[in-house]
Design a protein around this motif. Structure first.
Motif, PDB file in Angstrom:
ATOM      1  N   MET A   1     -20.045  -3.166 -15.685  1.00 40.60           N
ATOM      2  CA  MET A   1     -18.705  -3.338 -16.281  1.00 40.60           C
ATOM      3  C   MET A   1     -17.876  -2.081 -16.051  1.00 40.60           C
ATOM      4  N   MET A   2     -16.623  -2.265 -15.597  1.00 40.04           N
ATOM      5  CA  MET A   2     -15.734  -1.147 -15.343  1.00 40.04           C
ATOM      6  C   MET A   2     -15.263  -0.552 -16.669  1.00 40.04           C
ATOM      7  N   ASN A   3     -14.796   0.695 -16.617  1.00 33.88           N
ATOM      8  CA  ASN A   3     -14.184   1.282 -17.797  1.00 33.88           C
ATOM      9  C   ASN A   3     -12.969   0.455 -18.193  1.00 33.88           C
ATOM     10  N   ARG A   4     -12.582   0.583 -19.455  1.00 35.93           N
ATOM     11  CA  ARG A   4     -11.421  -0.187 -19.907  1.00 35.93           C
ATOM     12  C   ARG A   4     -10.199   0.176 -19.067  1.00 35.93           C
ATOM     13  N   PRO A   5      -9.493  -0.829 -18.563  1.00 31.64           N
ATOM     14  CA  PRO A   5      -8.309  -0.565 -17.750  1.00 31.64           C
ATOM     15  C   PRO A   5      -7.212   0.106 -18.574  1.00 31.64           C
ATOM     16  N   SER A   6      -6.271   0.736 -17.883  1.00 29.76           N
ATOM     17  CA  SER A   6      -5.168   1.394 -18.577  1.00 29.76           C
ATOM     18  C   SER A   6      -4.231   0.348 -19.175  1.00 29.76           C
ATOM     19  N   ARG A   7      -3.499   0.795 -20.172  1.00 31.88           N
ATOM     20  CA  ARG A   7      -2.575  -0.052 -20.905  1.00 31.88           C
ATOM     21  C   ARG A   7      -3.325  -1.244 -21.535  1.00 31.88           C
ATOM     22  N   THR A   8      -2.689  -2.407 -21.629  1.00 31.69           N
ATOM     23  CA  THR A   8      -3.328  -3.582 -22.248  1.00 31.69           C
ATOM     24  C   THR A   8      -3.545  -4.663 -21.197  1.00 31.69           C
ATOM     25  N   THR A   9      -4.685  -5.338 -21.309  1.00 29.71           N
ATOM     26  CA  THR A   9      -5.064  -6.386 -20.369  1.00 29.71           C
ATOM     27  C   THR A   9      -5.290  -7.693 -21.130  1.00 29.71           C
ATOM     28  N   VAL A  10      -4.758  -8.792 -20.613  1.00 29.24           N
ATOM     29  CA  VAL A  10      -4.982 -10.121 -21.194  1.00 29.24           C
ATOM     30  C   VAL A  10      -5.777 -10.952 -20.199  1.00 29.24           C
ATOM     31  N   ILE A  11      -6.926 -11.475 -20.648  1.00 29.25           N
ATOM     32  CA  ILE A  11      -7.784 -12.315 -19.806  1.00 29.25           C
ATOM     33  C   ILE A  11      -7.543 -13.782 -20.146  1.00 29.25           C
ATOM     34  N   PHE A  12      -7.324 -14.602 -19.119  1.00 25.99           N
ATOM     35  CA  PHE A  12      -7.198 -16.050 -19.303  1.00 25.99           C
ATOM     36  C   PHE A  12      -8.543 -16.710 -19.027  1.00 25.99           C
ATOM     37  N   ASN A  13      -8.944 -17.596 -19.923  1.00 27.29           N
ATOM     38  CA  ASN A  13     -10.189 -18.334 -19.727  1.00 27.29           C
ATOM     39  C   ASN A  13      -9.923 -19.807 -20.004  1.00 27.29           C
ATOM     40  N   ASN A  14     -10.216 -20.641 -19.020  1.00 26.84           N
ATOM     41  CA  ASN A  14     -10.111 -22.099 -19.160  1.00 26.84           C
ATOM     42  C   ASN A  14      -8.665 -22.580 -19.307  1.00 26.84           C
ATOM     43  N   ILE A  15      -7.687 -21.750 -18.959  1.00 24.87           N
ATOM     44  CA  ILE A  15      -6.289 -22.195 -18.998  1.00 24.87           C
ATOM     45  C   ILE A  15      -6.073 -23.169 -17.845  1.00 24.87           C
ATOM     46  N   PRO A  16      -5.622 -24.389 -18.101  1.00 26.51           N
ATOM     47  CA  PRO A  16      -5.476 -25.387 -17.041  1.00 26.51           C
ATOM     48  C   PRO A  16      -4.480 -24.950 -15.958  1.00 26.51           C
ATOM     49  N   GLU A  17      -4.649 -25.514 -14.780  1.00 29.70           N
ATOM     50  CA  GLU A  17      -3.724 -25.221 -13.682  1.00 29.70           C
ATOM     51  C   GLU A  17      -2.355 -25.833 -13.964  1.00 29.70           C
ATOM     52  N   ASN A  18      -1.349 -25.188 -13.384  1.00 33.59           N
ATOM     53  CA  ASN A  18       0.047 -25.647 -13.439  1.00 33.59           C
ATOM     54  C   ASN A  18       0.651 -25.627 -14.837  1.00 33.59           C
ATOM     55  N   TRP A  19       0.020 -24.876 -15.727  1.00 36.65           N
ATOM     56  CA  TRP A  19       0.652 -24.634 -17.015  1.00 36.65           C
ATOM     57  C   TRP A  19       1.764 -23.615 -16.836  1.00 36.65           C
ATOM     58  N   LEU A  20       2.743 -23.660 -17.745  1.00 32.01           N
ATOM     59  CA  LEU A  20       3.808 -22.671 -17.765  1.00 32.01           C
ATOM     60  C   LEU A  20       3.413 -21.598 -18.777  1.00 32.01           C
ATOM     61  N   VAL A  21       3.042 -20.432 -18.258  1.00 32.95           N
ATOM     62  CA  VAL A  21       2.556 -19.333 -19.082  1.00 32.95           C
ATOM     63  C   VAL A  21       3.555 -18.185 -19.001  1.00 32.95           C
ATOM     64  N   GLY A  22       3.664 -17.419 -20.065  1.00 33.86           N
ATOM     65  CA  GLY A  22       4.619 -16.329 -20.020  1.00 33.86           C
ATOM     66  C   GLY A  22       4.256 -15.170 -20.923  1.00 33.86           C
ATOM     67  N   ILE A  23       4.876 -14.054 -20.635  1.00 33.79           N
ATOM     68  CA  ILE A  23       4.821 -12.900 -21.531  1.00 33.79           C
ATOM     69  C   ILE A  23       6.243 -12.393 -21.685  1.00 33.79           C
ATOM     70  N   ASP A  24       6.657 -12.211 -22.923  1.00 31.83           N
ATOM     71  CA  ASP A  24       8.025 -11.788 -23.241  1.00 31.83           C
ATOM     72  C   ASP A  24       9.016 -12.805 -22.665  1.00 31.83           C
ATOM     73  N   LEU A  25       9.957 -12.394 -21.844  1.00 34.40           N
ATOM     74  CA  LEU A  25      10.959 -13.332 -21.326  1.00 34.40           C
ATOM     75  C   LEU A  25      10.636 -13.818 -19.921  1.00 34.40           C
ATOM     76  N   GLN A  26       9.423 -13.549 -19.453  1.00 37.74           N
ATOM     77  CA  GLN A  26       9.026 -13.947 -18.106  1.00 37.74           C
ATOM     78  C   GLN A  26       8.085 -15.157 -18.163  1.00 37.74           C
ATOM     79  N   PHE A  27       8.233 -16.060 -17.190  1.00 36.08           N
ATOM     80  CA  PHE A  27       7.424 -17.278 -17.122  1.00 36.08           C
ATOM     81  C   PHE A  27       6.828 -17.409 -15.725  1.00 36.08           C
ATOM     82  N   PHE A  28       5.626 -17.988 -15.645  1.00 41.84           N
ATOM     83  CA  PHE A  28       5.017 -18.260 -14.349  1.00 41.84           C
ATOM     84  C   PHE A  28       4.010 -19.398 -14.504  1.00 41.84           C
ATOM     85  N   ASN A  29       3.639 -20.004 -13.393  1.00 45.72           N
ATOM     86  CA  ASN A  29       2.688 -21.121 -13.416  1.00 45.72           C
ATOM     87  C   ASN A  29       1.274 -20.639 -13.156  1.00 45.72           C
ATOM     88  N   THR A  30       0.315 -21.257 -13.840  1.00 45.45           N
ATOM     89  CA  THR A  30      -1.084 -20.891 -13.649  1.00 45.45           C
ATOM     90  C   THR A  30      -1.659 -21.625 -12.437  1.00 45.45           C
TER      91      THR A  30
END
Length: 353
Positions: free
Chosen positions: A1-30
């Motif tokens: 296992m690598m050392n903890r990455p810098s800043r904050t990291t969010v891991i997605f697990n089992n998120i279906p494809e083609n969902w609309l996911v976002g952080i803050d005011l940004q959106f993208f497809n899985t």
């Protein structure tokens, strides 16, 4: 296992494809490659998810700190998003052991120069209090204020029935852990009930008494906490299209644009308020403006506020109001015409989302 990455990291697990996911005011497809978001800077952020653009959007606030790792899992059986301890310690440890494999399949945080200003006053403890159990929010959650109003209406219309056995009333009462606990603001009670005729006349023209009452009872006289809730309402409105949040946001505007005495007493607060409001309109999507705000309401409210600050010759606020008016004109084609003394009717301010 690598050392903890810098800043904050969010891991997605089992998120279906083609969902609309976002952080803050940004959106993208899985897709089947994407494993999360990395290099999220410290501070308040909002993660949000939806099956598509027409689906209910749900999400949650995070207070990112250096080295944080957040695991987000879609429970397909329960059909809900689980976060961190909701997933189970064994599964969390399993995912963390794979972070070195996932890291190159994560997108970098999409920087937004305005986000820090949009969340400048947000208090994470207040967020936890306002949001329902589970700390998640979505497009259809209602506020305590709305539920109490509905309950009051049902009680008044059900005097002849046994209320303790009424399934409709009980279903609303049971929502107490699933509602947004915004500060109660009753715009029908802006005039002090025990005031004399002079005070009541003053209150009908100047909401300073009501503003101070809300500030004391709802925010313990802490101006920054009021701005914190004001910013939360706005973000919950534009990210989740949450109707209750749009109502609360507009209630704040109805009060803060219609004070006189308090402007002079709390000049710094109103400078901060106008700074917050200007950046909020800067980030408003043009096709959203008609969904949330009535142009006549903006014209009347801003014109009255401008009239007051010019009357008091408060130069710092005059400059900020001019900047706000210019923004509304250039971005949305909304022209603030000026104060009209004989127009006492309140314009409608909400349209359906």
């Amino acid at each position: 296992m690598m050392n903890r990455p810098s800043r904050t990291t969010v891991i997605f697990n089992n998120i279906p494809e083609n969902w609309l996911v976002g952080i803050d005011l940004q959106f993208f497809n899985t897709n089947n490659i994407l494993k999360g978001i990395k290099l999220i800077p410290d501070g308040i952020h909002i993660l949000h998810f939806a099956k598509d653009q027409s689906s209910i959007r749900q999400g949650f606030y995070i207070n990112a700190k250096e080295g944080d790792i957040i695991l987000v899992y879609w429970d397909s059986q329960e059909e809900k998003i689980l976060v961190d301890e909701e997933i189970g310690e064994i599964n969390i440890n399993k995912e963390l052991s794979k972070i070195s494999e996932y890291y190159s399949f994560m997108i970098n945080y999409p920087n937004d120069e305005h986000w820090e200003a949009l969340t400048k006053y947000i208090n994470i403890g207040q967020v936890a209090f306002i949001l329902p159990k589970g700390k998640k929010i979505d497009s259809v959650l209602t506020s305590s204020d709305e539920n109490n109003l509905l309950l009051d209406t049902l009680y008044k219309s059900s005097k002849s029935r046994n209320l303790s056995q009424d399934p409709i009333i009980n279903s609303i009462i049971d929502q107490s852990n699933e509602e947004i606990k915004y500060t109660m603001i009753n715009l029908d009670q802006t005039i002090r009930p025990n005031g004399n005729s002079i005070e009541k006349t003053k209150d009908s023209l100047d909401k300073s008494w009501f503003f101070q009452k809300i500030l004391n009872s709802g925010f313990n006289d802490n101006e920054n906490l009021l701005l914190s809730e004001f910013q939360q309402c706005y973000l919950n409105m534009i990210i989740f299209a949450n109707y209750s949040s749009s109502i609360q946001w507009l209630k704040f505007l109805k009060i803060l644009f219609n004070v006189k005495e308090s402007i002079q007493e709390r000049l710094n607060f109103f400078e901060n308020f106008l700074d917050v409001l200007t950046i909020q309109f800067e980030k408003f999507q043009e096709d959203y403006i008609d969904e949330f705000i009535n142009e006549e309401f903006l014209d009347k409210s801003i014109s009255e506020f401008e009239y007051t600050v010019k009357e008091f010759e408060i130069r710092s606020l005059i400059k900020k109001i001019i900047n706000l008016k210019n923004l509304l004109s250039l971005k949305f084609g909304i022209h603030i015409t000026g104060f009209v003394e004989d127009d006492d009717e309140e314009a409608p301010v909400i349209v359906d989302i």
